[in-house]
Design an enzyme around this catalytic site. Sequence first.
Site, mmCIF file in Angstrom:
data_model
loop_
_atom_site.group_PDB
_atom_site.id
_atom_site.type_symbol
_atom_site.label_atom_id
_atom_site.label_comp_id
_atom_site.label_asym_id
_atom_site.label_seq_id
_atom_site.Cartn_x
_atom_site.Cartn_y
_atom_site.Cartn_z
ATOM 1 N N GLY A 47 -0.420 -63.169 0.340
ATOM 2 C CA GLY A 47 1.058 -63.657 0.431
ATOM 3 C C GLY A 47 1.455 -63.731 -1.117
ATOM 4 O O GLY A 47 1.042 -63.601 -1.865
ATOM 5 N N GLN A 52 7.738 -66.923 -6.977
ATOM 6 C CA GLN A 52 6.582 -65.972 -7.927
ATOM 7 C C GLN A 52 7.233 -64.845 -8.590
ATOM 8 O O GLN A 52 6.687 -64.337 -9.537
ATOM 9 C CB GLN A 52 5.620 -65.590 -7.033
ATOM 10 C CG GLN A 52 4.605 -66.897 -6.595
ATOM 11 C CD GLN A 52 3.519 -66.508 -5.861
ATOM 12 O OE1 GLN A 52 3.812 -66.200 -4.659
ATOM 13 N NE2 GLN A 52 2.432 -66.363 -6.452
ATOM 14 N N HIS A 131 -0.020 -72.518 1.845
ATOM 15 C CA HIS A 131 0.126 -72.000 0.582
ATOM 16 C C HIS A 131 1.486 -71.573 0.078
ATOM 17 O O HIS A 131 2.136 -72.056 -0.953
ATOM 18 C CB HIS A 131 -1.044 -71.088 0.324
ATOM 19 C CG HIS A 131 -1.029 -70.540 -1.021
ATOM 20 N ND1 HIS A 131 -2.234 -70.675 -1.950
ATOM 21 C CD2 HIS A 131 -0.259 -69.835 -1.961
ATOM 22 C CE1 HIS A 131 -2.066 -70.323 -3.161
ATOM 23 N NE2 HIS A 131 -0.783 -69.799 -3.277
ATOM 24 N N HIS A 135 4.691 -73.131 -2.208
ATOM 25 C CA HIS A 135 5.547 -72.435 -3.531
ATOM 26 C C HIS A 135 7.279 -72.600 -3.304
ATOM 27 O O HIS A 135 7.610 -72.706 -4.383
ATOM 28 C CB HIS A 135 5.298 -70.925 -3.453
ATOM 29 C CG HIS A 135 4.129 -70.441 -3.944
ATOM 30 N ND1 HIS A 135 3.863 -70.657 -5.452
ATOM 31 C CD2 HIS A 135 3.145 -69.915 -3.727
ATOM 32 C CE1 HIS A 135 2.701 -70.226 -5.873
ATOM 33 N NE2 HIS A 135 2.236 -69.577 -4.620
HETATM 34 NI NI NI Z 1 0.438 -68.566 -4.521
#
Ligand code: NI
Length: 158
Positions: A47, A52, A131, A135
């Site tokens: 993922g 990110q 998860h 983020h």
């Molecule tokens: Ni992560």
Amino acid sequence: MAIRNIIEMGKDDILRKHSRKVTKFDHRLGVLLDDMADTMYEADGVGLAAPQVGVLKRVVVIDVGEGLIELVNPEILWSEGEVISTEGCLSVPGRRGTVQRPEKVRVHAQDRKGNPIEVEGEGLLAVCLCHELDHLDGVLYVDKMIEDVTDKIEEENE
Ligand code: NI
């Protein structure tokens, strides 16, 4: 399609910021989604969330081995159960830790064209959904970590 640079924890506070809702379902969004999938596969991840790769938009890609899932503006509709499993993160390379997550979740989102979609996940997919959605609110798994098991896993692999 292109591989984007993955931002690591501690090197940029963008990982700690809240991402904005996507309002334009345009070519740029499609390019971002394509690049994120390429970047995730290249890094052997399951993922990846847009922050990110330095983009503060509510966009996530996931593939736990059952095909690519693209989520725009995802929100958890409901969750049930609880399970403790081991997680890692492409922004926290080389580390692993245990986290408690729901056993099952249902997520509402939009696809790259803005159409409403729903995804239900159990096990690894449920963990991954939680998860990656974290983020988007600047939360990393290490914030919720019960135990850092990086060294234990290294010993097992020796
Ligand atoms: Ni992560």
